[in-house]
Write a protein that holds these residues in place. Structure first.
Motif, mmCIF file in Angstrom:
data_model
loop_
_atom_site.group_PDB
_atom_site.id
_atom_site.type_symbol
_atom_site.label_atom_id
_atom_site.label_comp_id
_atom_site.label_asym_id
_atom_site.label_seq_id
_atom_site.Cartn_x
_atom_site.Cartn_y
_atom_site.Cartn_z
ATOM 1 N N GLN A 71 1.050 -1.234 -0.110
ATOM 2 C CA GLN A 71 0.110 -0.076 0.038
ATOM 3 C C GLN A 71 1.152 1.161 -0.010
ATOM 4 O OE1 GLN A 71 -3.188 0.220 -0.511
ATOM 5 N NE2 GLN A 71 -3.852 -1.885 -0.054
ATOM 6 N N PRO A 72 0.471 2.285 -0.593
ATOM 7 C CA PRO A 72 -0.849 2.241 -1.644
ATOM 8 C C PRO A 72 -0.129 1.602 -2.956
ATOM 9 C CG PRO A 72 0.277 4.302 -1.728
ATOM 10 C CD PRO A 72 1.254 3.728 -0.744
ATOM 11 N N LEU A 73 -1.177 1.015 -3.637
ATOM 12 C CA LEU A 73 -0.981 0.289 -4.924
ATOM 13 C C LEU A 73 -0.992 1.438 -5.874
ATOM 14 C CD1 LEU A 73 -3.657 -2.520 -4.681
ATOM 15 C CD2 LEU A 73 -1.031 -2.572 -4.337
ATOM 16 N N ARG B 9 -12.011 5.420 -7.168
ATOM 17 C CA ARG B 9 -12.044 6.916 -6.666
ATOM 18 C C ARG B 9 -10.576 7.615 -7.091
ATOM 19 N NH1 ARG B 9 -14.315 4.701 -1.692
ATOM 20 N NH2 ARG B 9 -11.960 4.595 -0.877
ATOM 21 N N ARG B 10 -9.629 6.780 -7.423
ATOM 22 C CA ARG B 10 -8.424 7.423 -7.943
ATOM 23 C C ARG B 10 -8.595 7.991 -9.132
ATOM 24 N NH1 ARG B 10 -3.729 4.538 -5.357
ATOM 25 N NH2 ARG B 10 -2.596 5.085 -7.261
ATOM 26 N N GLY B 11 -8.370 9.192 -9.385
ATOM 27 C CA GLY B 11 -8.347 9.936 -10.636
ATOM 28 C C GLY B 11 -7.298 9.580 -11.359
ATOM 29 N N ASP B 12 -6.072 9.085 -11.155
ATOM 30 C CA ASP B 12 -5.001 8.687 -11.812
ATOM 31 C C ASP B 12 -4.966 7.364 -12.268
ATOM 32 O OD1 ASP B 12 -4.636 7.902 -9.286
ATOM 33 O OD2 ASP B 12 -2.525 8.068 -9.457
#
Length: 398
Positions: free
Chosen positions: A141-143, A178-181
């Protein structure tokens, strides 16, 4: 060992301080080879270290020649043309060497951490024990990207039967969304489809599947996605006439695959056969010639339309379906096995242990099936295959 080598190399390099020059305003796209070509006329080059960050338009390069004479000749030019731009050639100061040393140390440390991460990701691809997966996930973490998320979801899928409650796959899925990238790749979507199926959460299963089939959604389903949905039918539907719906459902999905430019593979048809077998086992389908005809029509379509050569596994799945025939129909099973043996022999494919187990399954010791059972056991003895523990347990049941 690598850090020790690094410091020793810098001690040796300090003895050749007069053989070094520094290039300033080096274009961000310049390579070591291009710098070598620009400076090689002054003498043989020993080392080149380019310093640049992603935020810089231009950087510097520390160049060490084999001799101080070559460095002096390069300094006499004071300016070089590199990739259409002027590059200043200056005497290297101690701060330039210190900067190179610090960057090398940081680079090696980063490489070591990256290798540790790669090893953990690789371990995650094979482990199915829940405690190992949890430990690896805590360290990862984080992936960082969609590939890592996909591998993590597939690990949760493998471990799902052994998880105390539910693996935290859906939490991970929401985190990725949720991750925008990061955009979840098709492997991540397929893993979530299988996880929803394993957990009997078919509202979520078909909600995700419908999204994947909408025009603007990416990624679009691949062959593996369709295979998952084909196999899910018996457990996903509660219908008054499931047999008719299953056949039409499977045909529609095959048509949809081809309309999307996807070609069914052998696993596509294996998924259909497994769905048929599961439906019979759950008493969803009736033991009718119509049902058996539908299974054989899909088999014929696999061979004749999609030109897919059946394997031993293909025939084993057909025998699994025939295992649910009632007592009066069981003679067909022995006849069917003989035909399968002939087909395999014609294609130089030897029958394996799984095929014989499937052929013997559910035979009753009555008058109608005794000769067929004996025939299959005699064929097995001739095959030269070694019976494993599970096979021997089956024989004891007979």
């Amino acid at each position: 060992m690598s850090l020790l080598w690094l410091f020793l190399s810098f001690l040796a390099a300090a003895a050749h301080a007069h053989a070094r020059v520094v290039l300033r305003n080096v274009p961000c796209s310049a390579s070591s080879g291009q710098i070598t070509n620009a400076l090689s006329r002054f003498g043989q080059i020993k080392e080149i270290h380019i310093h640049q960050t992603s935020s810089q338009q231009k950087g510097t390069a520390l160049v060490t020649f084999e001799t101080a004479k070559a460095a002096k000749a390069a300094l006499a030019t004071s300016c070089l043309n590199l990739k259409g731009g002027a590059v200043a050639v200056e005497k290297a100061e101690d701060t330039d060497l210190a900067k190179t040393q610090a960057e090398w140390v940081a680079s090696i440390a980063e490489d070591m951490e990256l290798q540790k991460r790669r090893n953990r990701i690789q371990a995650l691809q094979f482990h199915s024990e829940t405690n190992h997966i949890e430990n690896l996930m805590a360290k990862l973490q984080p992936l960082r990207d969609s590939r890592e998320f996909s591998i993590a979801l597939q690990a949760y899928l493998r471990a799902e039967p052994n998880w105390p409650e539910k693996p935290p796959a859906e939490t991970l899925w929401r985190q990725m969304k949720r991750r925008g990238d990061i955009v979840p790749d098709i492997d991540a979507h397929n893993a979530m489809l299988e996880i929803f199926q394993e957990q009997d959460e078919f509202d979520k299963f078909y909600d995700l599947w419908n999204k994947m089939n909408s025009k603007k959604y990416r990624p679009s389903p691949n062959v593996a996605s369709f295979n998952i949905v084909l196999e899910a039918f018996p457990t996903a539907f509660d219908s008054t006439d499931p047999f008719d719906e299953w056949e039409q459902y499977s045909r529609n999905l095959l048509k949809k695959m081809k309309n999307a430019g996807l070609r069914p593979d052998i696993e596509t048809y294996h998924s259909i056969f497994r769905a048929a077998h599961a439906g019979i086992g759950d008493n969803m389908f009736h033991y009718t010639d119509g049902w058996r005809g539908a299974v054989m029509r899909f088999f014929a379509r696999m061979v004749l339309v999609d030109k897919i050569r059946p394997t031993v596994e293909s025939y084993k799945l057909l025998l699994d379906c025939y295992a649910w025939l009632d007592e009066q129909q069981s003679w067909r099973r022995g006849h069917f096995f003989s035909n399968i043996k002939s087909d395999l022999a014609a294609n130089s494919v030897p029958a394996d242990l799984k095929l014989y187990r499937a052929a013997l399954l559910d035979f009753n010791g009555d008058f109608h099936t005794w000769s067929d059972r004996q025939m299959i056991l005699q064929e097995f003895e001739k095959s030269g295959l070694q019976a494993d523990e599970a096979f021997m347990e089956d024989l004891e049941d007979f």
